[in-house]
Design a protein around this motif. Structure first.
Motif, PDB file in Angstrom:
ATOM      1  N   GLN A   1       0.875  -1.070   0.139  1.00  0.00           N
ATOM      2  CA  GLN A   1       0.175  -0.192   0.071  1.00  0.00           C
ATOM      3  C   GLN A   1       0.786   1.368   0.003  1.00  0.00           C
ATOM      4  O   GLN A   1       1.710   1.308   0.824  1.00  0.00           O
ATOM      5  CB  GLN A   1      -0.866   0.046   1.066  1.00  0.00           C
ATOM      6  N   VAL A   2       0.511   2.101  -0.937  1.00  0.00           N
ATOM      7  CA  VAL A   2       1.189   3.363  -1.026  1.00  0.00           C
ATOM      8  C   VAL A   2       0.089   4.664  -0.690  1.00  0.00           C
ATOM      9  O   VAL A   2      -0.889   4.639  -1.184  1.00  0.00           O
ATOM     10  CB  VAL A   2       1.801   3.465  -2.265  1.00  0.00           C
ATOM     11  N   GLN A   3       0.586   5.608   0.072  1.00  0.00           N
ATOM     12  CA  GLN A   3       0.050   6.818   0.441  1.00  0.00           C
ATOM     13  C   GLN A   3       0.711   7.937  -0.392  1.00  0.00           C
ATOM     14  O   GLN A   3       1.812   8.007  -0.150  1.00  0.00           O
ATOM     15  CB  GLN A   3      -0.459   7.007   1.902  1.00  0.00           C
ATOM     16  N   LEU A   4      -0.219   8.818  -0.842  1.00  0.00           N
ATOM     17  CA  LEU A   4       0.436   9.867  -1.792  1.00  0.00           C
ATOM     18  C   LEU A   4      -0.381  11.237  -1.227  1.00  0.00           C
ATOM     19  O   LEU A   4      -1.335  11.169  -1.208  1.00  0.00           O
ATOM     20  CB  LEU A   4       0.277   9.596  -3.219  1.00  0.00           C
ATOM     21  N   ILE A   5       0.887  12.213  -0.926  1.00  0.00           N
ATOM     22  CA  ILE A   5       0.185  13.567  -0.332  1.00  0.00           C
ATOM     23  C   ILE A   5       0.851  14.617  -1.272  1.00  0.00           C
ATOM     24  O   ILE A   5       2.138  14.601  -1.433  1.00  0.00           O
ATOM     25  CB  ILE A   5       0.464  13.612   1.204  1.00  0.00           C
ATOM     26  N   GLU A   6      -0.032  15.385  -1.935  1.00  0.00           N
ATOM     27  CA  GLU A   6       0.243  16.467  -2.817  1.00  0.00           C
ATOM     28  C   GLU A   6       0.232  17.739  -2.118  1.00  0.00           C
ATOM     29  O   GLU A   6      -0.364  17.967  -1.386  1.00  0.00           O
ATOM     30  CB  GLU A   6      -0.512  16.613  -3.974  1.00  0.00           C
ATOM     31  N   SER A   7       1.147  18.546  -2.413  1.00  0.00           N
ATOM     32  CA  SER A   7       1.278  19.879  -2.006  1.00  0.00           C
ATOM     33  C   SER A   7       1.970  20.759  -2.907  1.00  0.00           C
ATOM     34  O   SER A   7       2.341  20.251  -4.096  1.00  0.00           O
ATOM     35  CB  SER A   7       2.021  19.979  -0.769  1.00  0.00           C
ATOM     36  N   GLY A   8       1.689  22.316  -2.813  1.00  0.00           N
ATOM     37  CA  GLY A   8       2.384  23.372  -3.590  1.00  0.00           C
ATOM     38  C   GLY A   8       1.316  23.868  -4.463  1.00  0.00           C
ATOM     39  O   GLY A   8       1.747  24.954  -5.210  1.00  0.00           O
ATOM     40  N   GLU A 102      -1.520   0.603  -8.730  1.00  0.00           N
ATOM     41  CA  GLU A 102      -1.472   1.915  -8.908  1.00  0.00           C
ATOM     42  C   GLU A 102      -2.523   2.643  -7.713  1.00  0.00           C
ATOM     43  O   GLU A 102      -3.314   2.130  -7.251  1.00  0.00           O
ATOM     44  CB  GLU A 102      -2.043   2.468 -10.183  1.00  0.00           C
ATOM     45  N   TYR A 103      -1.696   3.793  -7.380  1.00  0.00           N
ATOM     46  CA  TYR A 103      -2.246   4.446  -6.347  1.00  0.00           C
ATOM     47  C   TYR A 103      -2.422   6.105  -6.688  1.00  0.00           C
ATOM     48  O   TYR A 103      -1.379   6.769  -7.520  1.00  0.00           O
ATOM     49  CB  TYR A 103      -1.096   4.671  -5.076  1.00  0.00           C
ATOM     50  N   TRP A 104      -3.454   6.810  -6.128  1.00  0.00           N
ATOM     51  CA  TRP A 104      -3.635   8.163  -6.356  1.00  0.00           C
ATOM     52  C   TRP A 104      -3.852   8.938  -5.136  1.00  0.00           C
ATOM     53  O   TRP A 104      -3.923   8.427  -4.235  1.00  0.00           O
ATOM     54  CB  TRP A 104      -4.987   8.279  -7.270  1.00  0.00           C
ATOM     55  N   GLY A 105      -3.016  10.028  -5.391  1.00  0.00           N
ATOM     56  CA  GLY A 105      -3.148  11.142  -4.205  1.00  0.00           C
ATOM     57  C   GLY A 105      -4.552  11.870  -4.095  1.00  0.00           C
ATOM     58  O   GLY A 105      -5.507  11.525  -5.222  1.00  0.00           O
ATOM     59  N   GLN A 106      -4.743  12.598  -3.155  1.00  0.00           N
ATOM     60  CA  GLN A 106      -6.242  13.555  -3.194  1.00  0.00           C
ATOM     61  C   GLN A 106      -6.311  14.685  -4.179  1.00  0.00           C
ATOM     62  O   GLN A 106      -7.455  15.012  -4.378  1.00  0.00           O
ATOM     63  CB  GLN A 106      -6.200  13.942  -1.769  1.00  0.00           C
ATOM     64  N   GLY A 107      -5.045  15.232  -4.462  1.00  0.00           N
ATOM     65  CA  GLY A 107      -5.067  16.161  -5.450  1.00  0.00           C
ATOM     66  C   GLY A 107      -4.894  17.738  -4.930  1.00  0.00           C
ATOM     67  O   GLY A 107      -5.119  17.717  -3.731  1.00  0.00           O
ATOM     68  N   THR A 108      -4.368  18.416  -5.773  1.00  0.00           N
ATOM     69  CA  THR A 108      -4.103  19.796  -5.389  1.00  0.00           C
ATOM     70  C   THR A 108      -4.632  20.811  -6.334  1.00  0.00           C
ATOM     71  O   THR A 108      -4.164  20.465  -7.616  1.00  0.00           O
ATOM     72  CB  THR A 108      -2.507  19.947  -4.680  1.00  0.00           C
ATOM     73  N   GLN A 109      -5.176  21.775  -6.105  1.00  0.00           N
ATOM     74  CA  GLN A 109      -5.624  22.850  -6.869  1.00  0.00           C
ATOM     75  C   GLN A 109      -4.679  23.707  -7.456  1.00  0.00           C
ATOM     76  O   GLN A 109      -3.975  24.244  -6.300  1.00  0.00           O
ATOM     77  CB  GLN A 109      -7.018  23.427  -6.259  1.00  0.00           C
TER      78      GLN A 109
END
Length: 114
Positions: A1-8, A102-109
């Motif tokens: 399991q991979v967790q992805l956290i986007e920022s910026g 495949e794994y997805w992050g939550q997204g960043t606007q």
């Protein structure tokens, strides 16, 4: 399991720059193909860039965006320069092992004003 956290993500004027980051959990980050996708309102999610050992880009961002990774930090980045209003979207990070998970992050606007 991979967790992805986007920022910026954020609001920037046309012609400006932003750098997105995607931090991944897990100890096998270097094995994953990392990618960035985006989805604008009313449109389907589309490919932006990916990286394994080298980068691959959508035609719409070539020459303006750069993808790079730091395996020691389990992080992939998307440097976005010369931003245009049409780059406005939610940007998603994806981690994939071809043919398997495949794994997805939550997204960043990202919002680019004209």
């Amino acid at each position: 399991q991979v967790q992805l956290i986007e920022s910026g993500g954020g609001l920037v004027q046309a012609g400006g720059s932003l750098r997105l980051s995607c931090a991944a959990s897990g100890r096998t980050f270097s094995n994953y193909v990392m990618g960035w996708f985006r989805q604008a309102p009313g449109k389907e999610r589309e490919f932006v860039a990916s990286i394994n050992r080298s980068g691959d880009y959508a035609d719409s961002v070539k020459g303006r965006f750069s993808i790079f990774r730091d395996n020691a930090k389990n992080t992939v980045y998307l440097q976005m320069n010369s931003l245009k209003p049409e780059d406005t979207a939610v940007y998603y990070c994806k981690a994939s092992l071809p043919g398997t998970a495949e794994y997805w992050g939550q997204g960043t606007q990202v919002t680019v004003s004209s």
